[in-house]
Design a protein around this motif. Structure first.
Motif, PDB file in Angstrom:
ATOM      1  N   VAL A   2      -4.529 -76.273  54.314  1.00 63.85           N
ATOM      2  CA  VAL A   2      -5.403 -76.290  53.153  1.00 63.85           C
ATOM      3  C   VAL A   2      -4.839 -77.244  52.112  1.00 63.85           C
ATOM      4  O   VAL A   2      -3.617 -77.416  52.003  1.00 63.85           O
ATOM      5  CB  VAL A   2      -5.572 -74.878  52.555  1.00 63.85           C
ATOM      6  N   ALA A  22     -10.384 -77.179  53.544  1.00 66.55           N
ATOM      7  CA  ALA A  22      -9.828 -76.886  54.859  1.00 66.55           C
ATOM      8  C   ALA A  22      -9.689 -78.220  55.579  1.00 66.55           C
ATOM      9  O   ALA A  22     -10.664 -78.816  56.001  1.00 66.55           O
ATOM     10  CB  ALA A  22     -10.760 -75.954  55.621  1.00 66.55           C
ATOM     11  N   PHE A  27     -13.488 -72.874  56.964  1.00 62.89           N
ATOM     12  CA  PHE A  27     -12.970 -71.569  56.627  1.00 62.89           C
ATOM     13  C   PHE A  27     -13.740 -70.448  57.332  1.00 62.89           C
ATOM     14  O   PHE A  27     -13.665 -69.291  56.910  1.00 62.89           O
ATOM     15  CB  PHE A  27     -13.003 -71.347  55.119  1.00 62.89           C
ATOM     16  N   TYR A  30     -12.173 -66.909  57.902  1.00 64.88           N
ATOM     17  CA  TYR A  30     -10.960 -66.828  57.113  1.00 64.88           C
ATOM     18  C   TYR A  30     -11.229 -66.218  55.745  1.00 64.88           C
ATOM     19  O   TYR A  30     -12.219 -66.551  55.093  1.00 64.88           O
ATOM     20  CB  TYR A  30     -10.359 -68.219  56.890  1.00 64.88           C
ATOM     21  N   VAL A  32      -9.929 -66.383  51.992  1.00 66.79           N
ATOM     22  CA  VAL A  32      -9.253 -67.438  51.229  1.00 66.79           C
ATOM     23  C   VAL A  32      -8.937 -66.919  49.838  1.00 66.79           C
ATOM     24  O   VAL A  32      -9.778 -66.302  49.185  1.00 66.79           O
ATOM     25  CB  VAL A  32     -10.136 -68.693  51.119  1.00 66.79           C
ATOM     26  N   CYS A  48      -9.793 -63.819  45.430  1.00 67.94           N
ATOM     27  CA  CYS A  48      -9.866 -63.892  46.882  1.00 67.94           C
ATOM     28  C   CYS A  48     -11.316 -63.688  47.317  1.00 67.94           C
ATOM     29  O   CYS A  48     -12.065 -62.942  46.663  1.00 67.94           O
ATOM     30  CB  CYS A  48      -8.965 -62.834  47.509  1.00 67.94           C
ATOM     31  N   GLU A  51     -14.006 -63.286  54.473  1.00 64.86           N
ATOM     32  CA  GLU A  51     -14.439 -64.246  55.500  1.00 64.86           C
ATOM     33  C   GLU A  51     -15.954 -64.332  55.614  1.00 64.86           C
ATOM     34  O   GLU A  51     -16.479 -65.354  56.053  1.00 64.86           O
ATOM     35  CB  GLU A  51     -13.818 -63.882  56.851  1.00 64.86           C
ATOM     36  N   CYS A  94      -3.721 -72.379  47.012  1.00 66.74           N
ATOM     37  CA  CYS A  94      -4.765 -71.829  47.866  1.00 66.74           C
ATOM     38  C   CYS A  94      -4.102 -71.359  49.154  1.00 66.74           C
ATOM     39  O   CYS A  94      -3.170 -71.991  49.657  1.00 66.74           O
ATOM     40  CB  CYS A  94      -5.796 -72.910  48.160  1.00 66.74           C
ATOM     41  N   ALA A  96      -5.042 -69.177  53.054  1.00 69.54           N
ATOM     42  CA  ALA A  96      -6.081 -68.675  53.945  1.00 69.54           C
ATOM     43  C   ALA A  96      -5.461 -67.920  55.113  1.00 69.54           C
ATOM     44  O   ALA A  96      -4.344 -68.218  55.547  1.00 69.54           O
ATOM     45  CB  ALA A  96      -6.932 -69.844  54.464  1.00 69.54           C
ATOM     46  N   ASP A  97      -6.222 -66.956  55.596  1.00 68.79           N
ATOM     47  CA  ASP A  97      -5.757 -66.202  56.756  1.00 68.79           C
ATOM     48  C   ASP A  97      -6.923 -65.469  57.398  1.00 68.79           C
ATOM     49  O   ASP A  97      -7.828 -64.997  56.684  1.00 68.79           O
ATOM     50  CB  ASP A  97      -4.670 -65.196  56.346  1.00 68.79           C
ATOM     51  N   PHE A 113      -0.705 -64.317  53.962  1.00 64.14           N
ATOM     52  CA  PHE A 113      -1.555 -65.479  54.194  1.00 64.14           C
ATOM     53  C   PHE A 113      -0.725 -66.520  54.944  1.00 64.14           C
ATOM     54  O   PHE A 113       0.352 -66.900  54.497  1.00 64.14           O
ATOM     55  CB  PHE A 113      -2.036 -66.074  52.864  1.00 64.14           C
TER      56      PHE A 113
END
Length: 126
Positions: A2, A22, A27, A30, A32, A48, A51, A94, A96-97, A113
Protein backbone atom coordinates in the motif's frame (compact mmCIF):
# COMPACT_ATOMS: atom_id res chain seq x y z
CA UNK A 1 1.66 -3.27 -0.87
CA UNK A 2 0.00 0.00 0.00
CA UNK A 3 1.15 3.54 -0.76
CA UNK A 4 -0.05 6.63 1.07
CA UNK A 5 -0.13 10.17 -0.27
CA UNK A 6 -1.65 13.53 0.44
CA UNK A 7 0.10 14.61 3.60
CA UNK A 8 1.15 18.24 3.81
CA UNK A 9 1.10 21.36 5.97
CA UNK A 10 -2.40 22.64 6.65
CA UNK A 11 -3.75 25.42 8.83
CA UNK A 12 -5.89 24.73 11.90
CA UNK A 13 -9.50 24.38 10.91
CA UNK A 14 -8.56 23.25 7.44
CA UNK A 15 -9.27 20.05 5.56
CA UNK A 16 -7.11 17.43 3.90
CA UNK A 17 -7.70 14.17 2.09
CA UNK A 18 -5.22 11.33 2.34
CA UNK A 19 -5.10 8.51 -0.19
CA UNK A 20 -4.03 4.92 0.18
CA UNK A 21 -3.46 3.05 -3.06
CA UNK A 22 -3.24 -0.69 -3.45
CA UNK A 23 -0.09 -0.99 -5.52
CA UNK A 24 -0.64 -3.37 -8.41
CA UNK A 25 -3.77 -4.82 -6.86
CA UNK A 26 -7.13 -3.97 -5.30
CA UNK A 27 -8.53 -3.94 -1.82
CA UNK A 28 -11.09 -6.64 -2.60
CA UNK A 29 -11.61 -8.74 0.51
CA UNK A 30 -9.32 -6.52 2.60
CA UNK A 31 -10.07 -4.45 5.63
CA UNK A 32 -8.14 -1.18 5.41
CA UNK A 33 -7.21 1.06 8.26
CA UNK A 34 -5.53 4.38 8.92
CA UNK A 35 -3.16 4.78 11.84
CA UNK A 36 -1.18 7.78 12.95
CA UNK A 37 1.83 8.39 15.13
CA UNK A 38 2.64 11.78 16.56
CA UNK A 39 6.12 12.65 17.82
CA UNK A 40 6.72 11.07 21.19
CA UNK A 41 3.38 9.27 21.19
CA UNK A 42 2.25 5.74 20.56
CA UNK A 43 0.68 4.74 17.29
CA UNK A 44 -3.08 5.29 17.27
CA UNK A 45 -5.71 3.60 15.15
CA UNK A 46 -7.76 6.36 13.55
CA UNK A 47 -10.26 4.78 11.17
CA UNK A 48 -10.97 1.47 9.51
CA UNK A 49 -13.28 0.17 6.80
CA UNK A 50 -14.44 -3.40 6.40
CA UNK A 51 -13.77 -5.58 3.37
CA UNK A 52 -17.38 -5.18 2.20
CA UNK A 53 -17.31 -1.41 2.84
CA UNK A 54 -20.36 -1.64 5.10
CA UNK A 55 -18.74 -1.15 8.49
CA UNK A 56 -16.47 1.63 9.63
CA UNK A 57 -14.66 2.41 12.83
CA UNK A 58 -13.47 5.79 14.07
CA UNK A 59 -11.41 6.70 17.08
CA UNK A 60 -13.20 9.06 19.46
CA UNK A 61 -10.57 11.70 18.76
CA UNK A 62 -11.62 11.96 15.10
CA UNK A 63 -15.26 10.93 15.14
CA UNK A 64 -17.41 13.47 13.33
CA UNK A 65 -14.38 15.05 11.64
CA UNK A 66 -12.77 12.24 9.65
CA UNK A 67 -14.38 10.00 7.05
CA UNK A 68 -12.92 6.83 5.58
CA UNK A 69 -14.10 5.66 2.17
CA UNK A 70 -13.10 3.51 -0.78
CA UNK A 71 -13.49 4.12 -4.49
CA UNK A 72 -15.72 1.95 -6.66
CA UNK A 73 -12.78 0.15 -8.21
CA UNK A 74 -11.53 -0.71 -4.71
CA UNK A 75 -8.08 0.50 -5.56
CA UNK A 76 -7.87 3.53 -3.30
CA UNK A 77 -8.98 4.20 0.25
CA UNK A 78 -9.40 7.80 1.33
CA UNK A 79 -9.29 9.55 4.67
CA UNK A 80 -11.10 12.86 4.51
CA UNK A 81 -10.02 15.00 7.44
CA UNK A 82 -11.95 18.12 8.36
CA UNK A 83 -11.63 20.72 11.14
CA UNK A 84 -8.01 19.77 11.67
CA UNK A 85 -6.19 20.88 14.78
CA UNK A 86 -2.66 20.65 16.13
CA UNK A 87 -3.41 17.31 17.81
CA UNK A 88 -3.89 15.80 14.36
CA UNK A 89 -0.25 16.43 13.48
CA UNK A 90 1.32 13.03 12.87
CA UNK A 91 2.63 10.60 10.32
CA UNK A 92 -0.38 8.76 8.91
CA UNK A 93 -0.06 5.15 7.87
CA UNK A 94 -2.36 2.97 5.82
CA UNK A 95 -2.59 -0.74 6.55
CA UNK A 96 -4.54 -3.61 5.04
CA UNK A 97 -5.31 -7.18 5.93
CA UNK A 98 -7.74 -9.89 4.85
CA UNK A 99 -8.38 -11.18 8.34
CA UNK A 100 -9.12 -8.05 10.34
CA UNK A 101 -12.71 -8.00 11.60
CA UNK A 102 -14.06 -4.47 11.61
CA UNK A 103 -16.70 -3.29 14.06
CA UNK A 104 -17.64 0.23 15.14
CA UNK A 105 -16.13 -0.49 18.56
CA UNK A 106 -13.02 -2.43 17.55
CA UNK A 107 -9.60 -1.97 19.11
CA UNK A 108 -7.45 -1.31 16.08
CA UNK A 109 -4.28 -1.56 18.09
CA UNK A 110 -4.97 -5.18 18.92
CA UNK A 111 -5.44 -6.17 15.29
CA UNK A 112 -2.66 -7.47 13.06
CA UNK A 113 -2.41 -5.73 9.70
CA UNK A 114 0.07 -7.40 7.39
CA UNK A 115 0.51 -4.74 4.72
CA UNK A 116 1.76 -1.30 5.72
CA UNK A 117 2.70 1.80 3.82
CA UNK A 118 5.62 4.11 4.47
CA UNK A 119 3.48 6.89 5.88
CA UNK A 120 2.59 10.42 4.88
CA UNK A 121 3.20 13.39 7.14
CA UNK A 122 0.42 15.75 8.16
CA UNK A 123 1.33 18.96 9.95
CA UNK A 124 -1.38 21.22 11.29
CA UNK A 125 0.06 24.62 12.04
CA UNK A 126 -0.49 28.28 11.37
Amino acid sequence: QVVESGGTLVQPGGSLRLSCAASGATFNYYAVGWFRQAPGKEREGVACISEDDRITYYADSVKGRFTISIDNAKKTVYLQMNRLNADDTAVYYCAADKWVFVTPWMDMGSQTFKSWGQGTRVTVSS
